[in-house]
Design a protein around this motif. Structure first.
Motif, PDB file in Angstrom:
ATOM      1  N   UNK A   5       7.537   0.161  15.912  1.00  0.00           N
ATOM      2  CA  UNK A   5       6.296  -0.302  16.551  1.00  0.00           C
ATOM      3  C   UNK A   5       5.653  -1.395  15.703  1.00  0.00           C
ATOM      4  N   UNK A   6       5.575  -1.171  14.391  1.00  0.00           N
ATOM      5  CA  UNK A   6       4.992  -2.144  13.465  1.00  0.00           C
ATOM      6  C   UNK A   6       5.764  -2.054  12.162  1.00  0.00           C
ATOM      7  N   UNK A   7       6.474  -3.124  11.816  1.00  0.00           N
ATOM      8  CA  UNK A   7       7.402  -3.037  10.688  1.00  0.00           C
ATOM      9  C   UNK A   7       6.714  -3.004   9.324  1.00  0.00           C
ATOM     10  N   UNK A   8       5.391  -3.073   9.288  1.00  0.00           N
ATOM     11  CA  UNK A   8       4.693  -2.856   8.011  1.00  0.00           C
ATOM     12  C   UNK A   8       4.713  -1.381   7.627  1.00  0.00           C
ATOM     13  N   UNK A   9       4.885  -0.520   8.633  1.00  0.00           N
ATOM     14  CA  UNK A   9       4.892   0.932   8.427  1.00  0.00           C
ATOM     15  C   UNK A   9       6.300   1.330   7.986  1.00  0.00           C
ATOM     16  N   UNK A  42       0.835  -1.184   0.000  1.00  0.00           N
ATOM     17  CA  UNK A  42       0.000   0.000   0.000  1.00  0.00           C
ATOM     18  C   UNK A  42       0.877   1.244   0.000  1.00  0.00           C
ATOM     19  N   UNK A  43       0.433   2.261  -0.714  1.00  0.00           N
ATOM     20  CA  UNK A  43       1.151   3.520  -0.831  1.00  0.00           C
ATOM     21  C   UNK A  43       0.279   4.617  -0.234  1.00  0.00           C
ATOM     22  N   UNK A  44       0.787   5.266   0.803  1.00  0.00           N
ATOM     23  CA  UNK A  44       0.055   6.353   1.455  1.00  0.00           C
ATOM     24  C   UNK A  44       0.490   7.697   0.882  1.00  0.00           C
ATOM     25  N   UNK A  74       4.058   2.030   2.345  1.00  0.00           N
ATOM     26  CA  UNK A  74       5.073   3.047   2.057  1.00  0.00           C
ATOM     27  C   UNK A  74       4.458   4.407   2.374  1.00  0.00           C
ATOM     28  N   UNK A  75       4.940   5.012   3.458  1.00  0.00           N
ATOM     29  CA  UNK A  75       4.259   6.158   4.043  1.00  0.00           C
ATOM     30  C   UNK A  75       4.750   7.513   3.530  1.00  0.00           C
TER      31      UNK A  75
END
Length: 392
Positions: free
Chosen positions: A181-185, A115-117, A156-157
């Motif tokens: 905190x959360x490695x998906x971020x 996902x791309x933010x 990908x933030x």
């Protein structure tokens, strides 16, 4: 931009507190490699859930008295008194929940790999490294996007204007603390608000260059702006650093496809941020594509042969941001709105060596007694376009 001792201590504290699942190197997560084609979801302006606005008595009665007494009200508290956002908070939170479920269903069908933010991850005033900030991060993002297709997907933030209200502390949380905190971020590997990453296929590569467009917005430098703080003042003075970063990243990349990932829109049906031209001109030179949010709707614009993908409809839709569905010129190719309202949704991007396919999924916003944005079949894209000309 340097990592201070305080930042190191804060990061160390988080590492000690989080579960074994999240005790990975920042940036260890990534989109899968080697696929003939790969799909990613693009979304922004989603982080409403869990926000508790400042109470009306303080905002309407106490705040004016404090201001008259020359007592400084923190920027985040000022922003939390925004009357329009206060009024929208409950519906916006519900819209985020419903849209998150809708995106999950579509991305399960399309097998989204990442996902791309495009920013505004936390309304109304971002998050800091506080109890409230940690709880909001957990509720608004970790828990909201944790099931099914979301569970192992990298995000990908990118920063938006609501993410920087806390100033450097808020930026540090999203760029340094959240990935631990959360490695998906994912926010790069340097803990900076600008970075670049590649998504690699079997016979293709796509380069994405992320920039904090907040640093370029001139009105954010005014003392009256809730976005004017030490962070925005500093990065505005040093904005050439990000221009140089984008220039070098685009020039260095030999990728088939190149993208500029920012929050604010250079082309828009609401506000054109022309001060972003130093960034957009680089993308244009390399036949790149611009991904952005900020306007709370979905749209496609084309200016000087450059595609601008607006995907800001994952939270609270605002029809006026898409001019209530009325095109203002030939550069407008699609607006996810009509005279009555705007639709919630997002954009998927299918990448292959041959082409890029953008599909705009807008959900049918039917409720008991009405329909805020009717869509005949929201399992199918409301609009799509294809790009075949590769980057330079």
């Amino acid at each position: 931009m340097a990592i201070t001792l305080r930042s190191v201590l804060l990061v160390s504290a988080v590492i000690c507190a989080v579960s074994a699942k999240t005790q990975k190197d920042p940036g260890s997560a990534a989109a899968p490699k080697g696929h003939n084609s790969l799909t990613v979801g693009i979304l922004g302006d989603f982080g409403w859930s869990g926000w508790s606005p400042a109470n009306t008595y303080f905002c309407n009665e106490v705040a004016p008295v404090l201001t008259a007494k020359n007592i400084t009200i923190p920027r985040e508290l000022q922003n939390d008194c925004d009357a329009g956002d206060r009024a929208a908070a409950q519906n916006a939170s519900a819209a985020q929940v419903s849209t998150a479920s809708y995106i999950k269903n579509i991305c399960t069908m399309k097998n989204c790999s990442a996902f791309i933010s495009v920013g505004d991850n936390f309304y109304d005033s971002g998050v800091g490294f506080t109890t409230t900030g940690v709880n909001r991060f957990q509720e608004t993002w970790v828990d909201m996007y944790s099931q099914g297709i979301y569970e192992n997907a990298t995000w990908y933030q990118c920063l938006g204007n609501h993410d920087i209200v806390y100033g450097q502390a808020g930026v540090d949380f999203e760029t340094k603390i959240a990935p631990l905190y959360d490695d998906r971020w994912y926010f790069g590997t340097e803990g900076l608000p600008y970075y670049t990453y590649d998504i690699v296929g079997q016979d293709w590569t796509a380069t994405f260059v992320v920039v904090d467009s907040d640093c370029f917005i001139e009105k954010y430098q005014k003392s009256s702006s809730v976005y004017q703080n030490g962070y925005t003042t500093s990065c505005y003075k040093e904005k050439q650093t990000q221009v140089d970063f984008v220039t070098q990243a685009f020039a260095k990349s030999t990728a088939d496809w190149k993208f500029l990932q920012i929050h604010h829109g250079f082309l828009s049906s609401s506000t054109n941020y022309t001060e972003l031209w130093p960034l957009v001109s680089v993308a244009e030179k390399h036949n790149g594509i611009v991904l952005n949010g900020h306007d709370h709707c979905a749209a496609h614009y084309v200016g000087n042969k450059t595609n601008f993908v607006l995907s800001g409809a994952a939270g609270y839709p605002e029809a006026g941001d898409c001019n209530n569905g009325v095109s203002l010129g030939s550069f407008v190719k699609f607006l996810g709105a009509d005279a009555a309202g705007a639709g919630n949704g997002f954009v998927t991007l299918d990448i292959s060596s041959k082409e890029l396919v953008f599909e705009y999924y807008i959900r049918d916003m039917e409720y008991e007694g009405g329909d805020l944005y009717p869509v005949k079949d929201d399992t199918k894209p409301s609009y799509s376009f294809t790009v075949k000309d590769k980057a330079k």
